[in-house]
Design an enzyme around this catalytic site. Structure first.
Site, PDB file in Angstrom:
ATOM      1  N   ASN A 109       0.998  -1.471   0.294  1.00 21.48           N
ATOM      2  CA  ASN A 109       0.337   0.010  -0.109  1.00 21.48           C
ATOM      3  C   ASN A 109       0.784   1.293   0.059  1.00 21.48           C
ATOM      4  O   ASN A 109       2.136   1.027   0.083  1.00 21.48           O
ATOM      5  CB  ASN A 109      -0.677  -0.196   1.362  1.00 21.48           C
ATOM      6  CG  ASN A 109      -1.826   1.331   1.305  1.00 21.48           C
ATOM      7  OD1 ASN A 109      -2.426   1.340   0.890  1.00 21.48           O
ATOM      8  ND2 ASN A 109      -1.805   1.984   2.320  1.00 21.48           N
ATOM      9  N   HIS A 111       0.710   4.859   1.196  1.00 27.18           N
ATOM     10  CA  HIS A 111       0.627   5.503   2.363  1.00 27.18           C
ATOM     11  C   HIS A 111       1.213   7.480   2.105  1.00 27.18           C
ATOM     12  O   HIS A 111       2.244   7.742   2.392  1.00 27.18           O
ATOM     13  CB  HIS A 111       0.578   5.077   4.055  1.00 27.18           C
ATOM     14  CG  HIS A 111       0.017   5.518   4.734  1.00 27.18           C
ATOM     15  ND1 HIS A 111      -1.471   6.441   5.024  1.00 27.18           N
ATOM     16  CD2 HIS A 111       0.561   6.555   5.585  1.00 27.18           C
ATOM     17  CE1 HIS A 111      -1.862   7.070   5.933  1.00 27.18           C
ATOM     18  NE2 HIS A 111      -0.223   7.345   6.541  1.00 27.18           N
ATOM     19  N   SER A 138       4.960   7.083   1.906  1.00 30.86           N
ATOM     20  CA  SER A 138       5.382   5.794   2.306  1.00 30.86           C
ATOM     21  C   SER A 138       5.473   4.154   1.508  1.00 30.86           C
ATOM     22  O   SER A 138       3.172   4.424   1.558  1.00 30.86           O
ATOM     23  CB  SER A 138       5.706   5.251   4.019  1.00 30.86           C
ATOM     24  OG  SER A 138       6.416   5.827   4.434  1.00 30.86           O
ATOM     25  N   ASP A 147      -2.020   0.710   8.412  1.00 31.47           N
ATOM     26  CA  ASP A 147      -0.688   1.131   8.117  1.00 31.47           C
ATOM     27  C   ASP A 147       0.571   1.029   8.713  1.00 31.47           C
ATOM     28  O   ASP A 147       0.942   1.686   8.760  1.00 31.47           O
ATOM     29  CB  ASP A 147      -0.760   2.970   7.774  1.00 31.47           C
ATOM     30  CG  ASP A 147      -1.757   3.078   7.203  1.00 31.47           C
ATOM     31  OD1 ASP A 147      -2.341   2.668   6.156  1.00 31.47           O
ATOM     32  OD2 ASP A 147      -2.748   4.113   7.493  1.00 31.47           O
TER      33      ASP A 147
END
Ligand code: GRF
Length: 192
Positions: A109, A111, A138, A147
């Protein structure tokens, strides 16, 4: 080396998805974008993906009674595509172990903060309120902690005097579009 098959999950604009698609147009890039899946039929990114000739699919989370049911439907679709990796790009759903366990170590992912700082939403607002002088983005593995999975790569941007959420988020987003393709390439090359 065989290119890794990647599915991208989105919920909206899809600019990071487009950056991945653009990078994967290079035959030397270690991954190909096989499909783009959205939980919202009105996600602008779907049209963007179609224009690039990428298969798109909508699985509407409101059609499912529980998070687990939605995740199971999403997982069925992703499994059917024989994917090696999943890249979340503005996918605004909290995932359950139904998905997380199947794709452990294979789901990443992006972020908009320098993790572990500013997990969750409104990252630019919070960075500005704190008065930090460096902010960024990130790419991390997706785990059960929101996260909170291991960080793969980060990019910093300066916070400038007079910055607003708009100016700061635009500076970070430009870095996201460079960082995500780099991070996906790192992960794809390492995957056996
Ligand atoms: C990006 O800021 C990303 O970091 C966050 O959601 C936003 C998605 O933007 N997870 P886009 O849909 O990729 O344009």
């Amino acid at each position: 080396m065989k290119r890794k098959r990647v599915g991208v999950l989105i919920s909206g604009r899809g600019s990071n998805m487009a950056a991945l698609v653009e990078a994967a147009r290079d035959p030397a890039y270690p991954a190909e974008i096989v499909c783009v899946v959205s939980n919202r039929a009105d996600a602008a990114g779907l049209q963007l993906a179609k224009r690039h000739g990428i298969a798109t699919h909508v699985i509407n989370h409101t059609d499912y009674a529980t998070r687990e049911d939605f995740d199971a439907a999403l997982n069925d679709y992703l499994q059917g595509k024989k994917l090696d990796l999943i890249a979340c790009a503005g996918f605004m759903r909290i995932m359950t172990p139904v998905l997380l366990e199947r794709w452990a170590g294979r789901m990443i992912n992006i972020h908009p903060s320098l993790l572990p700082l500013y997990k969750g939403t409104h990252t630019h607002e919070r960075a500005l309120a704190d008065g930090v002088k460096v902010h960024g983005c990130s790419v991390h593995y997706v785990t059960v902690e929101l996260d909170g999975g291991p960080v793969i790569a980060r990019a910093e941007v300066p916070v400038l005097a007079g910055d607003t959420v708009e100016t700061l988020s635009a500076r970070v987003l430009a870095e996201e579009h460079k960082l995500y393709p780099e991070a996906l390439a790192i992960v794809a090359r390492q995957l056996t």
